[in-house]
Design an enzyme around this catalytic site. Structure first.
Site, short mmCIF file in Angstrom:
data_model
loop_
_atom_site.label_atom_id
_atom_site.label_comp_id
_atom_site.label_asym_id
_atom_site.label_seq_id
_atom_site.Cartn_x
_atom_site.Cartn_y
_atom_site.Cartn_z
N GLU A 84 -5.27 3.45 -4.00
CA GLU A 84 -4.58 2.28 -4.53
C GLU A 84 -4.97 2.11 -5.99
OE1 GLU A 84 -5.27 -1.46 -2.63
OE2 GLU A 84 -4.78 -0.73 -0.62
N GLU A 130 -1.29 -11.40 -5.58
CA GLU A 130 -1.11 -10.51 -4.45
C GLU A 130 0.36 -10.27 -4.11
OE1 GLU A 130 -3.48 -8.85 -2.60
OE2 GLU A 130 -4.77 -9.48 -4.23
N LYS A 174 2.34 -12.12 1.65
CA LYS A 174 0.93 -11.81 1.47
C LYS A 174 0.17 -13.08 1.16
CE LYS A 174 -0.88 -8.21 0.11
NZ LYS A 174 -1.54 -7.18 -0.70
N GLU A 231 5.66 -8.56 -2.11
CA GLU A 231 5.64 -8.94 -0.71
C GLU A 231 5.39 -10.45 -0.61
OE1 GLU A 231 3.27 -6.01 1.75
OE2 GLU A 231 2.88 -5.22 -0.27
#
Length: 335
Positions: free
Chosen positions: A260, A317, A311, A308
């Protein structure tokens, strides 16, 4: 995916203020992590089609998502398949559970799905970390018994498993279990999967860590007095600190795969479209050359494919995506 505040030693990068924008290098080193914590995301088949249309050759999924695995059949996309942290203790304690996991989640898909790595745990912390190595052993045994030994088994770690990370040559694992994992990986030929986020280092100490150095923008160079190598961006320095820790653990031959790395486009300090584009494009253009300590292509997965909306945690985030859920890019990006 838990986000990390980097180890305090990372903040010793105070005097580093440079960056260097690499020219694009035509290697297939970049994948993109595919998270599904949103209620407005495209279908799995549409996602795989988007990967292919954009020339993205690697994907990471965070649990055995059967719809995603089915959609990946025949795509050729190289996959990191996470076990999920919720099954870690079970996989560690029971070889039969590991065998069942492989029979359910790997055998039906491989080799039609190009599963390259299985990540046994993601950013596991505290006492649960003691389950990583026995779970890896059990999954490896189950794969071998099933004739699937070509798939490499590893775990994905937070950057703060490394202490004394500046200068990079001083890197050493902060916990003893990591040295054991490193030596095990040396024996199996698998890489260590590492989550590396210059964003969090910059956010933690913006007074002393240059935004340019953190986002691959042009600037000065800095020499590591320990190894004599020159560093032109924070990403390389962080990766080479992991390399130094592997070497000190007696695992010199273990590769690092960056499982990541990314930069948010909104939601917090230093999070902007401009900074995210600079970092992620810089990363794509750079990793084909590797790091000063390890020249050559460095396999790297950007976090993440989509913003997203479900999250939790810090607002950033929900803003790490390269694409909106409607499949439109958050900013121009080329692979």
């Amino acid at each position: 995916m838990a986000r990390q505040q980097v180890a305090s030693s990372m903040l010793a990068l105070a005097l580093i203020v440079g960056a260097f924008a690499s020219i694009p290098t035509a290697v297939q080193s970049i994948g993109v992590c595919y998270g599904v914590l949103g209620n407005n995301l495209p279908s799995r088949s549409d996602v795989v089609q988007l990967y292919r249309s954009r020339g993205i050759n690697g994907m990471r999924i965070y649990f055995p998502d059967r719809q995603a695995l089915d959609a990946l059949r025949g795509s050729g996309i190289g996959l990191i398949l996470d076990t999920g942290n919720d099954v870690l203790a079970q996989l560690a304690s029971s070889a039969s559970s590991a065998a069942s996991w492989v029979q359910s989640n790997v055998r039906p898909y491989y080799p039609a799905v190009n599963i390259k790595y299985i990540a046994v745990g993601n950013e596991v912390q505290g006492g649960a970390a003691q389950s990583i190595l026995p779970a890896m052993r059990n999954i490896n045994g189950a794969l071998a018994a099933a004739g699937l030994g070509a798939i490499k088994v590893s775990t994905s770690v937070r950057f703060d498993v490394v202490a004394n990370s500046f200068p990079p040559s001083s890197g050493v694992f902060a916990q003893g279990y990591m040295a054991d994992i490193a030596r095990y990986l040396a024996g199996t030929g698998a890489p260590l999967l590492a989550n590396v986020y210059p964003y969090f280092a910059y956010r933690g100490n913006p007074r002393d860590i240059s935004l340019g150095y953190a986002t691959f923008r042009p600037g000065t160079t800095v020499r590591d007095s320990g190894n004599g190598l020159t560093y032109t961006n924070l990403f390389d320095a962080m990766v080479d600190a992991v390399v130094a820790a592997l070497e000190k653990a007696g695992a010199r031959g273990v590769r690092v795969v960056v499982s990541e790395s990314g930069w948010p486009s909104g939601g917090g300090f230093g999070a902007s479209v401009d900074n995210a584009r600079s970092y992620n494009q810089g990363l794509i253009d750079h990793v084909g050359r590797g790091t000063p300590k390890r020249p050559g292509a460095l396999e790297t997965f950007i976090f993440a494919m989509f913003n997203e909306n479900q999250k939790g945690g810090d607002p950033t985030e929900r803003n790490f995506g390269l694409f909106y859920p409607n499949k439109q890019p958050v900013y121009p990006i080329r692979f």
